[in-house]
Design a protein around this motif. Structure first.
Motif, short mmCIF file in Angstrom:
data_model
loop_
_atom_site.label_atom_id
_atom_site.label_comp_id
_atom_site.label_asym_id
_atom_site.label_seq_id
_atom_site.Cartn_x
_atom_site.Cartn_y
_atom_site.Cartn_z
N LYS A 323 -7.33 -4.78 -5.32
CA LYS A 323 -7.55 -4.42 -3.92
C LYS A 323 -6.56 -5.14 -3.00
O LYS A 323 -5.96 -4.53 -2.10
CB LYS A 323 -8.99 -4.74 -3.52
CG LYS A 323 -10.03 -3.77 -4.05
CD LYS A 323 -11.43 -4.21 -3.65
CE LYS A 323 -12.47 -3.11 -3.87
NZ LYS A 323 -12.56 -2.69 -5.27
N ARG A 327 -3.31 -3.27 -0.86
CA ARG A 327 -3.18 -3.31 0.61
C ARG A 327 -1.89 -3.99 1.05
O ARG A 327 -1.24 -3.56 2.00
CB ARG A 327 -4.39 -4.04 1.21
CG ARG A 327 -4.68 -3.66 2.66
CD ARG A 327 -6.02 -4.20 3.10
NE ARG A 327 -6.01 -5.64 3.14
CZ ARG A 327 -5.56 -6.36 4.17
NH1 ARG A 327 -5.07 -5.76 5.23
NH2 ARG A 327 -5.58 -7.67 4.13
N PHE A 446 -9.56 0.40 -2.84
CA PHE A 446 -9.88 0.48 -1.42
C PHE A 446 -11.05 -0.42 -1.03
O PHE A 446 -12.01 -0.58 -1.78
CB PHE A 446 -10.21 1.93 -1.05
CG PHE A 446 -9.17 2.92 -1.50
CD1 PHE A 446 -7.89 2.87 -0.98
CD2 PHE A 446 -9.48 3.88 -2.46
CE1 PHE A 446 -6.93 3.77 -1.41
CE2 PHE A 446 -8.52 4.78 -2.88
CZ PHE A 446 -7.25 4.73 -2.36
N ASN A 447 -10.97 -0.99 0.17
CA ASN A 447 -12.09 -1.70 0.78
C ASN A 447 -12.00 -1.54 2.29
O ASN A 447 -11.11 -0.84 2.81
CB ASN A 447 -12.10 -3.19 0.38
CG ASN A 447 -10.82 -3.92 0.75
OD1 ASN A 447 -10.08 -3.49 1.64
ND2 ASN A 447 -10.56 -5.03 0.10
N ARG A 448 -12.91 -2.15 3.02
CA ARG A 448 -12.97 -1.92 4.47
C ARG A 448 -11.74 -2.46 5.19
O ARG A 448 -11.43 -2.01 6.31
CB ARG A 448 -14.24 -2.55 5.05
CG ARG A 448 -14.28 -4.06 5.00
CD ARG A 448 -15.61 -4.59 5.52
NE ARG A 448 -15.64 -6.04 5.63
CZ ARG A 448 -15.89 -6.86 4.61
NH1 ARG A 448 -16.12 -6.36 3.40
NH2 ARG A 448 -15.91 -8.16 4.79
N HIS A 449 -11.04 -3.41 4.60
CA HIS A 449 -9.86 -3.97 5.27
C HIS A 449 -8.65 -3.05 5.18
O HIS A 449 -7.68 -3.23 5.92
CB HIS A 449 -9.52 -5.33 4.65
CG HIS A 449 -10.62 -6.34 4.75
ND1 HIS A 449 -11.22 -6.65 5.94
CD2 HIS A 449 -11.23 -7.11 3.80
CE1 HIS A 449 -12.16 -7.58 5.74
NE2 HIS A 449 -12.18 -7.85 4.44
N TYR A 450 -8.70 -2.07 4.29
CA TYR A 450 -7.58 -1.16 4.09
C TYR A 450 -7.25 -0.40 5.39
O TYR A 450 -6.08 -0.19 5.72
CB TYR A 450 -7.94 -0.18 2.98
CG TYR A 450 -6.79 0.58 2.35
CD1 TYR A 450 -6.20 0.12 1.18
CD2 TYR A 450 -6.35 1.75 2.90
CE1 TYR A 450 -5.17 0.83 0.59
CE2 TYR A 450 -5.31 2.46 2.33
CZ TYR A 450 -4.73 2.01 1.16
OH TYR A 450 -3.70 2.71 0.59
N VAL A 451 -8.31 0.02 6.13
CA VAL A 451 -8.10 0.85 7.33
C VAL A 451 -7.50 0.04 8.48
O VAL A 451 -7.07 0.63 9.48
CB VAL A 451 -9.42 1.51 7.77
CG1 VAL A 451 -9.93 2.45 6.70
CG2 VAL A 451 -10.49 0.46 8.08
N ARG A 452 -7.50 -1.28 8.37
CA ARG A 452 -6.90 -2.10 9.43
C ARG A 452 -5.40 -1.80 9.60
O ARG A 452 -4.83 -2.09 10.65
CB ARG A 452 -7.06 -3.59 9.11
CG ARG A 452 -8.49 -4.11 9.26
CD ARG A 452 -8.57 -5.55 8.79
NE ARG A 452 -9.89 -6.13 9.05
CZ ARG A 452 -10.19 -6.82 10.13
NH1 ARG A 452 -9.28 -7.04 11.05
NH2 ARG A 452 -11.41 -7.31 10.29
N ALA A 501 -6.79 -9.09 7.21
CA ALA A 501 -8.20 -9.36 6.93
C ALA A 501 -8.53 -10.77 7.41
O ALA A 501 -7.65 -11.64 7.48
CB ALA A 501 -8.47 -9.22 5.44
#
Length: 518
Positions: A323, A327, A446-452, A501
């Motif tokens: 992950k 990123r 993928f994790n929530r920090h990817y969309v940053r 992140a």
């Protein structure tokens, strides 16, 4: 020197080795790889630009034929090494993880013999069939000499990868940097210029390519011997050759198909291209492939960690690493993607004024490469965990997609049709691998920090577009450099402000604070 040491110390304090040791090792190796890739990109571009300009009005046609022959050798070499390069990485990394480094020399010796035997046999066949091959690709009389020279390169294209695979299994990246990424393309450029003193021809240009791989093979063998000479010799495990062949049998066709995914549409288009069209598309493909260079740099360093961690059952550690690295790869690639998407014309003008006609094809190719980068090292993970059979299935299906779409669209849409075929193939291929890695290894990138990364991407893209529009009437080098520099600066500032992140931002603050103390 003192400031560099202070910064290194700050990094190790901010990122303790017990938690971030793998990350730091991979990033260190990736940093070395990027340095080599910078040389590779510069030398490859310089070689292509030199060819296109040195042959005058025939430059695009000469570039097209030379690209056909050299890529044929490179792709064929991917098959004739019989998967022994990836086998070397995997087996060396696993043996080191088990505490049996003395076994790696016996493993690699067998891998090199297998790859050498297969590639020599294939090289003889290509040499004898150079004429029919040239006619099949519409390369004419000059193509015959080019394919004969390419046949000489085949065994060495294979062997250099096997020996450097062994050193990467040792988690040493610098030899791949100096020999493969930097040494071989620079050697080709220099040998080609020297060869032109005798005969400025397509055949001599490809012969210089073959000689550069011979030199690279010798260097790769020497560094492998040097790195392993202190290991206490251990015999190969019983059935070692059988296991290597079992691993390599599906990997060999998969390797050639992996290269063909970047060039099948090009070969199909060669049957329909008129005048300089093939050379223009070759330049567009080369430029689009630059987008994956950072990913390739990470893949080469990440692969032995995948083999080692998977063999020891450390799935969560592998998932976290996958992950984070994905990123970082996307973050490092976005500025180049934005630049190529905003100013493709000035980039292609580096090859010459006639190459700007490839702008639309380049933008289409970028879509497929963007998807390729977005899923990270998914293909290498599948190979390193031993799922070479499924890897072959995905490549075979993807090859058929590329071939079918290219034959359907290239006659109607020309270079744009070939580019659509490659973009569609990239999407299909990576989607299949992503599913298989989740099914067999239970990890995903993928994790929530990817969309940053959306915010810095938008900031960099908008700045590039504004600068490009402001300079659209300026000379193309000014447009290209100004757009790239200002957009990259805006992207970096936005990345630091919004794209990191929380742990990364905290680590950066600690590094900055510790690194600035006296």
């Amino acid at each position: 020197m003192r400031s560099i040491k202070r910064l290194r110390g700050a990094i190790h304090v901010a990122l303790p080795n017990e938690r971030f040791g793998d990350h730091l090792t991979i990033l260190s190796g990736t940093g070395q790889n990027i340095a080599g890739l910078a040389v590779f990109v510069a030398a490859t571009f310089a070689t292509n630009v030199l060819i296109s300009r040195a042959f005058g009005a025939a430059g695009p046609a000469a570039l097209g034929t030379i690209t056909l022959a050299t890529q044929f050798a490179f792709i064929a070499g991917a098959a004739t090494r019989f998967g022994m390069d990836m086998a070397a990485v995997r087996r060396v990394a696993i043996d080191l993880g088990k505490g049996e480094p003395g076994r790696v020399r016996a493993v690699l010796n067998r891998a090199a013999v297998i790859a050498g035997a297969v590639s020599v046999a294939a090289g003889v066949l290509v040499f004898l069939g150079a004429g029919p091959l040239a006619r099949a690709f519409g390369a004419g009389h000059a193509g015959r000499a080019a394919f004969r020279a390419a046949a000489l390169a085949l065994p060495f294209v294979a062997l250099v990868q096997v020996y450097l695979g062994g050193t990467r299994g040792l988690k040493i990246m610098r030899h791949t940097l100096s020999i493969y990424w930097a040494g071989q393309p620079v050697a080709w450029l220099l040998l080609m210029v020297l060869g032109w003193l005798v005969s400025k021809s397509i055949g001599v240009s490809v012969l210089a390519y073959a000689l550069s791989w011979m030199l690279a093979s010798a260097a790769a063998w020497l560094v492998w011997e040097r790195e392993t000479r202190d290991f206490a010799a251990l015999p190969a495990e019983p059935g070692e050759v059988r296991e290597l062949l079992r691993y390599g049998t599906p990997r060999a066709p998969a390797a050639v198909l992996s290269q063909l995914l970047f060039w099948t549409d090009y070969f199909v288009f060669s049957r329909y291209a008129k005048g300089p069209e093939l050379g223009v598309y070759a330049a567009a493909v080369r430029v689009a492939q630059a987008l994956a260079l950072f990913l390739i740099a990470v893949n080469y360093m990440f692969s032995p960690f995948v083999a080692d961690l998977h063999a020891r059952g450390e799935r969560q550690r592998l998932d976290n690493l996958y992950k984070a690295l994905t990123r970082w790869v996307v973050a490092g690639t976005l500025p180049l993607l934005l630049l190529l998407a905003v100013v493709p014309g000035p980039v292609l003008k580096i090859f010459g004024g006639r190459f700007q006609s490839g702008t639309t094809a380049l933008r289409i190719l970028l879509i497929g490469q963007a998807v390729n980068v977005a899923v990270g090292s998914v293909g290498f993970i599948l190979i390193m965990v031993g799922r070479t059979g499924w890897d072959l299935v995905v490549y075979a299906a993807s090859f058929l997609v590329d071939l079918g779409v290219a034959f359907l669209l290239a006659p109607r849409l020309g270079a744009e049709g070939a580019a659509i075929a490659q973009a569609v193939t990239m999407v299909v291929s990576n989607a299949g691998r992503l599913y298989l890695v989740w099914r067999f290894v239970h990890i995903q990138p993928f994790n929530r920090h990817y969309v940053r990364l959306i915010v810095p991407a938008a900031a960099g893209g908008l700045v590039m577009l504004a600068v490009h529009l402001a300079l659209r009437n300026a000379a193309w080098p000014v447009d290209l450099v100004a757009t790239g520099v200002t957009g990259a600066v805006a992207y970096v500032f936005a990345l630091v402000a919004f794209g990191l992140a929380p742990p990364e931002r905290a680590a950066l603050r600690r590094i900055w604070g510790l690194g600035s103390t006296p």
